[in-house]
Design a protein around this motif. Structure first.
Motif, PDB file in Angstrom:
ATOM      1  N   UNK A 142      19.295 154.056  27.271  1.00  0.00           N
ATOM      2  CA  UNK A 142      19.016 153.552  26.110  1.00  0.00           C
ATOM      3  C   UNK A 142      20.103 153.653  24.870  1.00  0.00           C
ATOM      4  N   UNK A 143      21.002 154.696  25.282  1.00  0.00           N
ATOM      5  CA  UNK A 143      22.001 154.723  24.144  1.00  0.00           C
ATOM      6  C   UNK A 143      23.187 153.753  24.366  1.00  0.00           C
ATOM      7  N   UNK A 144      23.386 153.236  25.650  1.00  0.00           N
ATOM      8  CA  UNK A 144      24.230 152.224  25.743  1.00  0.00           C
ATOM      9  C   UNK A 144      23.689 150.852  25.627  1.00  0.00           C
ATOM     10  N   UNK A 145      22.337 150.806  25.796  1.00  0.00           N
ATOM     11  CA  UNK A 145      21.823 149.441  25.294  1.00  0.00           C
ATOM     12  C   UNK A 145      22.133 149.610  23.711  1.00  0.00           C
TER      13      UNK A 145
ATOM     14  N   UNK B 155      33.824 153.924  29.920  1.00  0.00           N
ATOM     15  CA  UNK B 155      32.654 154.677  29.112  1.00  0.00           C
ATOM     16  C   UNK B 155      31.127 154.479  29.366  1.00  0.00           C
ATOM     17  N   UNK B 156      30.770 153.213  29.282  1.00  0.00           N
ATOM     18  CA  UNK B 156      29.517 152.739  29.631  1.00  0.00           C
ATOM     19  C   UNK B 156      28.841 153.176  30.809  1.00  0.00           C
ATOM     20  N   UNK B 157      29.887 152.929  32.157  1.00  0.00           N
ATOM     21  CA  UNK B 157      29.253 153.616  33.434  1.00  0.00           C
ATOM     22  C   UNK B 157      29.186 155.405  33.347  1.00  0.00           C
ATOM     23  N   UNK B 158      30.217 155.743  32.794  1.00  0.00           N
ATOM     24  CA  UNK B 158      30.462 157.218  32.645  1.00  0.00           C
ATOM     25  C   UNK B 158      29.386 157.930  32.059  1.00  0.00           C
ATOM     26  N   UNK B 159      28.996 157.291  30.946  1.00  0.00           N
ATOM     27  CA  UNK B 159      27.784 157.738  29.869  1.00  0.00           C
ATOM     28  C   UNK B 159      26.400 157.915  30.699  1.00  0.00           C
TER      29      UNK B 159
ATOM     30  N   UNK C 297      25.901 157.809  33.540  1.00  0.00           N
ATOM     31  CA  UNK C 297      26.100 158.669  34.760  1.00  0.00           C
ATOM     32  C   UNK C 297      25.990 160.149  34.378  1.00  0.00           C
ATOM     33  N   UNK C 298      26.108 160.362  33.141  1.00  0.00           N
ATOM     34  CA  UNK C 298      25.689 161.834  32.538  1.00  0.00           C
ATOM     35  C   UNK C 298      27.342 162.569  32.011  1.00  0.00           C
ATOM     36  N   UNK C 299      28.216 161.766  32.067  1.00  0.00           N
ATOM     37  CA  UNK C 299      29.335 162.237  31.591  1.00  0.00           C
ATOM     38  C   UNK C 299      29.809 162.223  29.978  1.00  0.00           C
ATOM     39  N   UNK C 300      30.385 162.920  29.520  1.00  0.00           N
ATOM     40  CA  UNK C 300      31.048 162.618  28.024  1.00  0.00           C
ATOM     41  C   UNK C 300      32.485 161.934  28.515  1.00  0.00           C
ATOM     42  N   UNK C 301      33.094 161.406  27.415  1.00  0.00           N
ATOM     43  CA  UNK C 301      34.457 160.776  27.793  1.00  0.00           C
ATOM     44  C   UNK C 301      35.633 161.362  26.552  1.00  0.00           C
TER      45      UNK C 301
ATOM     46  N   UNK D 144      30.432 164.949  20.033  1.00  0.00           N
ATOM     47  CA  UNK D 144      31.436 164.902  20.742  1.00  0.00           C
ATOM     48  C   UNK D 144      31.038 164.135  22.200  1.00  0.00           C
ATOM     49  N   UNK D 145      30.361 163.354  22.210  1.00  0.00           N
ATOM     50  CA  UNK D 145      29.784 162.769  23.548  1.00  0.00           C
ATOM     51  C   UNK D 145      30.831 161.661  23.778  1.00  0.00           C
ATOM     52  N   UNK D 146      31.426 161.103  22.896  1.00  0.00           N
ATOM     53  CA  UNK D 146      32.858 160.116  22.933  1.00  0.00           C
ATOM     54  C   UNK D 146      33.784 160.733  21.904  1.00  0.00           C
ATOM     55  N   UNK D 147      34.957 161.078  22.548  1.00  0.00           N
ATOM     56  CA  UNK D 147      36.022 161.606  21.880  1.00  0.00           C
ATOM     57  C   UNK D 147      37.095 160.499  21.739  1.00  0.00           C
ATOM     58  N   UNK D 148      37.945 160.489  20.618  1.00  0.00           N
ATOM     59  CA  UNK D 148      39.017 159.719  20.450  1.00  0.00           C
ATOM     60  C   UNK D 148      40.235 160.486  20.113  1.00  0.00           C
ATOM     61  N   UNK D 149      41.191 160.543  20.974  1.00  0.00           N
ATOM     62  CA  UNK D 149      42.608 161.217  20.601  1.00  0.00           C
ATOM     63  C   UNK D 149      43.465 160.030  20.370  1.00  0.00           C
ATOM     64  N   UNK D 150      44.216 160.322  19.063  1.00  0.00           N
ATOM     65  CA  UNK D 150      45.293 159.261  18.621  1.00  0.00           C
ATOM     66  C   UNK D 150      46.520 160.139  18.951  1.00  0.00           C
ATOM     67  N   UNK D 151      47.634 159.450  19.473  1.00  0.00           N
ATOM     68  CA  UNK D 151      48.740 160.039  19.745  1.00  0.00           C
ATOM     69  C   UNK D 151      49.641 159.402  20.940  1.00  0.00           C
ATOM     70  N   UNK D 152      50.908 160.161  21.074  1.00  0.00           N
ATOM     71  CA  UNK D 152      51.612 159.709  22.226  1.00  0.00           C
ATOM     72  C   UNK D 152      51.672 160.257  23.481  1.00  0.00           C
TER      73      UNK D 152
END
Length: 510
Positions: A74-77, A167-171, A173-177, A213-221
Motif C-alpha cells: 500500500x505504501x508503494x501504491x 526500492x519498490x521491490x525491496x520495500x 519485500x520488507x526491507x529498508x533502503x 528512515x525507511x528510505x535514506x538518501x546519502x549525498x557524497x562521493x
C-alpha cells in the motif's frame, strides 16, 4: 539558450517539495549538461554521518519486516500516485540534470510508475514452494523473508528509474533502503526522496504503520559509497555503473559475504540479416544508437550488417546521422541532447581517434555548437565503418558511437557478437525463423537480453534486467528479481509422532 536554468531548477524542486536549503550552500556543485551552468550546491554527508544513517536504516528494517507484505504494498501504491502527480515536474528535472530529451525524461518517470504497479501486485505474490518429502507425516516448504537494509548505488544516466527498480521491490519485500546517487545527478534524488516522504506521510495518516528512515538518501562521493559497501548492516548492495566500479565493489562485498547486484558495462550489438525489414531496422538502430546521446547501458554500439544489404542500409543510416536534430533537450523536435560532461566528450574523441588508427571510416562525431552552450558538450553521433572488430570496438565508450562491420557468414557473426567481455543486451533483425530462434537459443547471444526485430535499448519493467560476463550477472526489475532482496528458508514440519530420518539413516536411542 538565454533562460536561467538554475532558476527553473529551483522552481521545479520547490514544486516537488524540496526545501531550498537542501540544494543551496553546500560543497557538491551540480551542473546541467544542457548549458554547463551550475544549478545547485548540495551538502555532503561525512563518512561518520553515513554510518549513523545506515544504523538508523537497519533499525527501520527491524520494524518494517513485521508489517504484512500487502500493507507494505500500500505504501508503494501511494508512491506511485505521487509519481503520477509529479511526473511532469520530475521528468523535466531529469531532462535538466541529465540532458535527456523531454519524452525520455518523462519516460524514465513512467518507468518508476510502472515498477510501483508491478511491486504492488507482487506484495500479494511472494510465493514459496511446498516440496514433496520422502518422510511420512512431514511437510517440507520454503519461505522467503526480508533481508535487511538494502544499499543502492545509481549512475547518472538513469538517475531515478534504477532506484525505483530496487526500492519498490525491496520495500514490498520488507526491507529498508539506503541510496547513494551519482554525484553528477543528486537533485533528482532529492526530488524522489521528497515524493517518497509525501507518500509515507499519507500512508501513516491513513492508518499504516511505518518507521522513520525507511528510505535514506546519502549525498557524497566515493568515500560515502565505500561506507555503504563496507557496512556490516548492509546485506546487499545493488550497484549500477562502470565495470571498473564493479571490480572495486564486488570483492569488497564478497570479503564480508554480502550480496551484490551488479549492473555494469554493455557493449551491445545488433545483427542485420539478409531478410531484415530495412525500414524497421533503420528506426530500431537509430533510436538504440543515438537515443540518450548513446549514454544508456543498453545503447547499440556494434552493428553487424550482411554484405548483401550493407550498401542499402548504411547510406540510409549515414543520412539519418547527418540530419538528426541535435540541441537543447528541453525544446520540441530535439532527438539528441548533450553528453553529460567534458570527460565524456574527451573519451568519445579518443575512441574515434583509435578507430581511425584501426582503419575506421568516421561519419560525424564532431562537436556541435549550440547558442549559449559554450560549457556544454553537444556532439553529432558518430557512425564508424570498421574493417574488423578490433581496437575500441571491443571496449564500451559511453557516447553515441556506432561501429558498423560487414559480415557474410551467420555462424561467424554470432561468434563475433559474443567475442567481447560485456554481455548486457543484444538484438537481431531477421525474418528467417531459423536465424531468430538460433539467436535466442543456448548457442546464440550470450547476453542477458536478446531481442528479435527491435533494438537492444529500451527494456520494459516486466522482464528481469541485467547481463552476463563483465556486465556483472545481476538482475533487477521484473520477473523473479525480487528474490535477490530476500533470504530463503527451507522448512520441514513433522506433524506425526515418529521421527523418520532422511536417506534411511537409523539413529535409535533409548
Amino acid at each position: 539558450m538565454t533562460f536561467d536554468l538554475a532558476q527553473e531548477t529551483s522552481k521545479v524542486l520547490t514544486e516537488l517539495g524540496v526545501a531550498a536549503e537542501r540544494y543551496q550552500g553546500g560543497t557538491l556543485s551540480v551542473t546541467s549538461p544542457v548549458t554547463g551552468a551550475e544549478i545547485g550546491r548540495l551538502k555532503e554527508h561525512s563518512a561518520a554521518e553515513a554510518k549513523a544513517a545506515i544504523d538508523r536504516a537497519h533499525e527501520a528494517f527491524l520494524e518494517w519486516r513485521a508489517v504484512p507484505a500487502p500493507k507494505r504494498g500500500e505504501l508503494i501504491r501511494l508512491l506511485g500516485e505521487e509519481l503520477r502527480a509529479g511526473k511532469a515536474a520530475l521528468g523535466r528535472l531529469v531532462s535538466i540534470e541529465v540532458g535527456k530529451i523531454t519524452s525520455e525524461g518523462l519516460g524514465e518517470v513512467q518507468e518508476m510508475i510502472d515498477i510501483c504497479d508491478f511491486a504492488v501486485g507482487l506484495s500479494r505474490q511472494l510465493y514459496g514452494l511446498t516440496i514433496a518429502t520422502e518422510r511420512s507425516e512431514h511437510r517440507m516448504m520454503e519461505s522467503w523473508h526480508p533481508l535487511g537494509a538494502i544499499g543502492i548505488i545509481s549512475a547518472f544516466n538513469f538517475p531515478v528509474a534504477v532506484w525505483s527498480w530496487n526500492a519498490a521491490l525491496a520495500m514490498v519485500c520488507g526491507n529498508s533502503t539506503v541510496w547513494k546517487p551519482s554525484e553528477k545527478t543528486p537533485l533528482t534524488a532529492l526530488a524522489v526522496q521528497a515524493l517518497f516522504e509525501k507518500a509515507l506521510k499519507r500512508y501513516i495518516a491513513e492508518g499504516g504503520t511505518a518507521p522513520a528512515n525507511l528510505s535514506t538518501l546519502l549525498i557524497g562521493g566515493r568515500d560515502v559509497g565505500e561506507v555503504l559497501v563496507d557496512h556490516p548492516k548492509i546485506p546487499l548492495v545493488s550497484a549500477t555503473g562502470s565495470t571498473a566500479m564493479g571490480r572495486a565493489v564486488g570483492p569488497r562485498l564478497a570479503n564480508r559475504f554480502a550480496r551484490a547486484v551488479l549492473e555494469l558495462g554493455g557493449n551491445n550489438a545488433a545483427i542485420v540479416c539478409p531478410s531484415a525489414d530495412l525500414d524497421l531496422t533503420l528506426r530500431g538502430v537509430a533510436f538504440s544508437a543515438m537515443g540518450t546521446a548513446g549514454q544508456r547501458c543498453t545503447s547499440l554500439r556494434r552493428l553487424f550488417v550482411h554484405d548483401s544489404v550493407y550498401d542499402q542500409l548504411v547510406p540510409r543510416l549515414q543520412k539519418a546521422y547527418g540530419s538528426v536534430m541535435i540541441g537543447n533537450p528541453l525544446e520540441a523536435g530535439t532527438l539528441v541532447g548533450p553528453l553529460i560532461d567534458k570527460p565524456a566528450f574527451d573519451k568519445m574523441q579518443s575512441a574515434l581517434s583509435a578507430a581511425r588508427a584501426e582503419g575506421g571510416k568516421v561519419t560525424g562525431g564532431d562537436r556541435v555548437e549550440t547558442d549559449g552552450s559554450a560549457d556544454a558538450y553537444y556532439v553529432r553521433p558518430a557512425l564508424v565503418e570498421m574493417p574488423s572488430q578490433t581496437g575500441p570496438v571491443v571496449e564500451e565508450t559511453f557516447a553515441p558511437i556506432l561501429y558498423v562491420i560487414k559480415y557474410s557468414d551467420f555462424d561467424v557473426v554470432l561468434a563475433l557478437h559474443n567475442a567481447v567481455p560485456q554481455g548486457l543486451s543484444s538484438s537481431i533483425f531477421t525474418n528467417d525463423i531459423r536465424e531468430a530462434e538460433t539467436f535466442v537459443s543456448a548457442r546464440g547471444s550470450d547476453c542477458g537480453i536478446a531481442n528479435i526485430n527491435i533494438g537492444p535499448s529500451g527494456a520494459e519493467i516486466g522482464g528481469a534486467f541485467g547481463g552476463e560476463k563483465e556486465t556483472g550477472g545481476g538482475r533487477e526489475s521484473g520477473s523473479d528479481a525480487w528474490k535477490a532482496y530476500m533470504r530463503r528458508s527451507t522448512n520441514t514440519i513433522n506433524y506425526g509422532k515418529t521421527l523418520p530420518l532422511a536417506q534411511g539413516v537409523k539413529f535409535d536411542v533409548e
